[in-house]
Design a protein around this motif. Structure first.
Motif, PDB file in Angstrom:
ATOM      1  N   THR A   1       0.838  -1.201   0.000  1.00 44.46           N
ATOM      2  CA  THR A   1       0.000   0.000   0.000  1.00 44.46           C
ATOM      3  C   THR A   1       0.878   1.258   0.000  1.00 44.46           C
ATOM      4  OG1 THR A   1      -1.767  -1.164   1.171  1.00 44.46           O
ATOM      5  CG2 THR A   1      -1.803   1.235   1.257  1.00 44.46           C
TER       6      THR A   1
ATOM      7  N   PRO B   1       2.237   4.163  -4.978  1.00 45.56           N
ATOM      8  CA  PRO B   1       2.487   5.314  -5.863  1.00 45.56           C
ATOM      9  C   PRO B   1       3.623   5.119  -6.856  1.00 45.56           C
ATOM     10  CG  PRO B   1       2.117   6.062  -3.608  1.00 45.56           C
ATOM     11  CD  PRO B   1       2.239   4.554  -3.554  1.00 45.56           C
ATOM     12  N   SER B   2       4.508   4.176  -6.595  1.00 46.85           N
ATOM     13  CA  SER B   2       5.612   3.939  -7.530  1.00 46.85           C
ATOM     14  C   SER B   2       5.129   3.346  -8.839  1.00 46.85           C
ATOM     15  CB  SER B   2       6.651   2.999  -6.905  1.00 46.85           C
ATOM     16  OG  SER B   2       6.156   1.659  -6.829  1.00 46.85           O
ATOM     17  N   GLY B   3       4.017   2.614  -8.804  1.00 49.10           N
ATOM     18  CA  GLY B   3       3.557   1.902  -9.986  1.00 49.10           C
ATOM     19  C   GLY B   3       4.411   0.713 -10.350  1.00 49.10           C
TER      20      GLY B   3
ATOM     21  N   VAL C   1       9.934   6.636  -3.534  1.00 48.30           N
ATOM     22  CA  VAL C   1       8.599   6.901  -2.971  1.00 48.30           C
ATOM     23  C   VAL C   1       8.756   7.554  -1.595  1.00 48.30           C
ATOM     24  CG1 VAL C   1       6.469   5.860  -2.114  1.00 48.30           C
ATOM     25  CG2 VAL C   1       7.505   5.024  -4.230  1.00 48.30           C
TER      26      VAL C   1
END
Length: 404
Positions: free
Chosen positions: A82, A86-88, A141
């Motif tokens: 989770t 945001p890093s993908g 991140v």
């Protein structure tokens, strides 16, 4: 019924009877979710399954052995994914079951990631550049103030302490071998001299995997080809800069007579020494977040390049020059998103500690396997532990990682 068949039957029943899981992945109530074995690690059993309505694929991970410093393995991994979403570059966390009716010690469902496992025995042009980009993107991140992951006061010193604890278990067991113990004492003394190498402010503020094995990097062929083309453009040659020569790519370490004959990979120069920016736009996925910490990026980079890591999944030993080229590719991929800080001194210390950790793990495994043959283990561990504890392998580590 053997353990694999039993695990598959349990996974099938779990998928069939779990309405909350179906809702989490968007499957119809009556859909047949058929698992297939995806891989067995030291701590988890993995099964792939698909939604028959649209073919979307997922992974069911069942924990069988907990990692240290936390009691809830699946929740810890779910929280890590989770935080890193945001890093993908990591699997999507979709469902968590840490209740009393969950299989094993708990289960989670994550998105299925496409790509080929990084294979040091069959490196493609661009593979290592993709791995460098994946690692850099994850490390970049930002870590929120309420991130629940373990934050050691000093990751380097904590790792050294973990090694000492494993060696204590080995020494207290009937499996202790005076030959191995002499090596353990020499390597431990060398590591103790660098265990307090200081970090710069801000160094220990990244989510790091702590165990970035090559199998944790899933790299699509198209991504490797893109990274190789970028490397060729940087270098002005017709191939990527991260591909060992044919002889080094094979780099066999053949076991025989209780020993191991070692050949270490040869470097090519890192492409585009003055280049900056992305090495690949979509490098693939970084998976298996079982025991991350908030720590120092040098730990991940050093673990990935240590010969003890590359040899675990292959017959390839990454030499110091290849490792140095990877380090520079990694920092190009970071592209100024965070400071280099005290990386270079800490990298040397962590590379030493990564090798010591592997020896400590093998010593503990030697003691545990002898004490209880029923313990969960993989075929790879059974095959590799004797090789890692051979005189030839330990001598190579003493020279290349410890400077002895």
């Amino acid at each position: 019924m053997d353990s694999m068949e039993r695990g598959l039957a349990e996974a099938r029943a779990y998928l069939a009877g779990n309405a909350a899981l179906r809702q989490a992945v968007g499957a119809a109530p009556g859909a047949v979710l058929e698992p297939r074995p995806l891989g067995m690690g030291e701590h988890n059993l993995n099964y792939a399954f698909a939604d028959p309505a649209d073919g979307r694929r997922f992974v069911l991970r069942v924990n069988v052995t907990r990692q240290p410093f936390h009691d809830n393995q699946v929740r810890y991994e779910f929280d890590a994914l989770t935080a890193l979403a945001p890093s993908g570059r990591v699997p999507a966390p979709l469902y968590l079951d840490d209740g009393p009716d969950a299989p094993g010690h708990g289960a989670l469902v994550i998105g299925f990631c496409e790509g080929d496992e990084l294979d040091f025995d069959r490196l493609r042009p661009g593979d290592l550049r993709c791995a460098a980009q994946l690692m850099a993107d994850v490390h970049a991140v930002p870590v929120g103030p309420n991130c629940p992951l373990h934050r050691p006061t000093d990751p380097l010193r904590e790792l050294f302490g973990e090694c000492l604890a494993r060696f204590d278990l080995y020494r207290a067991s009937p499996a202790e071998d005076p030959r191995i113990t002499r090596w353990v004492n020499a390597l431990t003394a060398a590591a103790a001299a660098v265990a307090d190498t200081p970090a710069a402010p801000g160094d220990c503020a990244h989510i790091v995997n702590t165990e970035p094995l090559p199998s944790h990097f899933l790299i699509p062929a198209a991504a490797a080809a893109e990274a190789a083309r970028a490397g060729a453009d940087d270098e002005g040659v017709g191939r990527g800069a991260d591909v060992p020569t044919a002889s080094a790519a094979a780099a066999p370490a053949t076991r025989g007579g209780g020993g191991v004959s070692l050949a270490v990979g040869v470097a090519h120069p890192a492409g585009g020494a003055g280049a900056r920016g992305r090495l690949c736009a979509a490098p693939g996925s970084f998976v298996d977040w079982e025991r991350p910490v908030i720590g120092d990026v040098a730990q991940d980079v050093a673990f990935f390049t240590a010969p003890t890591t590359t040899f675990w999944d292959s017959d390839y030993l990454m030499g110091p020059d290849v490792a140095a080229a990877f380090v520079e590719d990694y920092w190009r991929a970071v592209d100024g998103r965070f400071s280099r800080g005290a990386f270079d001194a800490r990298y040397r210390a962590f590379r030493m500690m990564a090798a010591l950790r592997a020896v400590a793990w093998c010593c503990r495994a030697l003691a545990q396997f002898g004490a209880d043959p029923r313990l969960h283990r993989t075929d790879r561990a059974v095959a590799k532990v004797p090789a890692y504890l051979s005189d030839e392998f330990l001598e190579m580590l003493a020279r290349d990682c410890f400077g002895l």
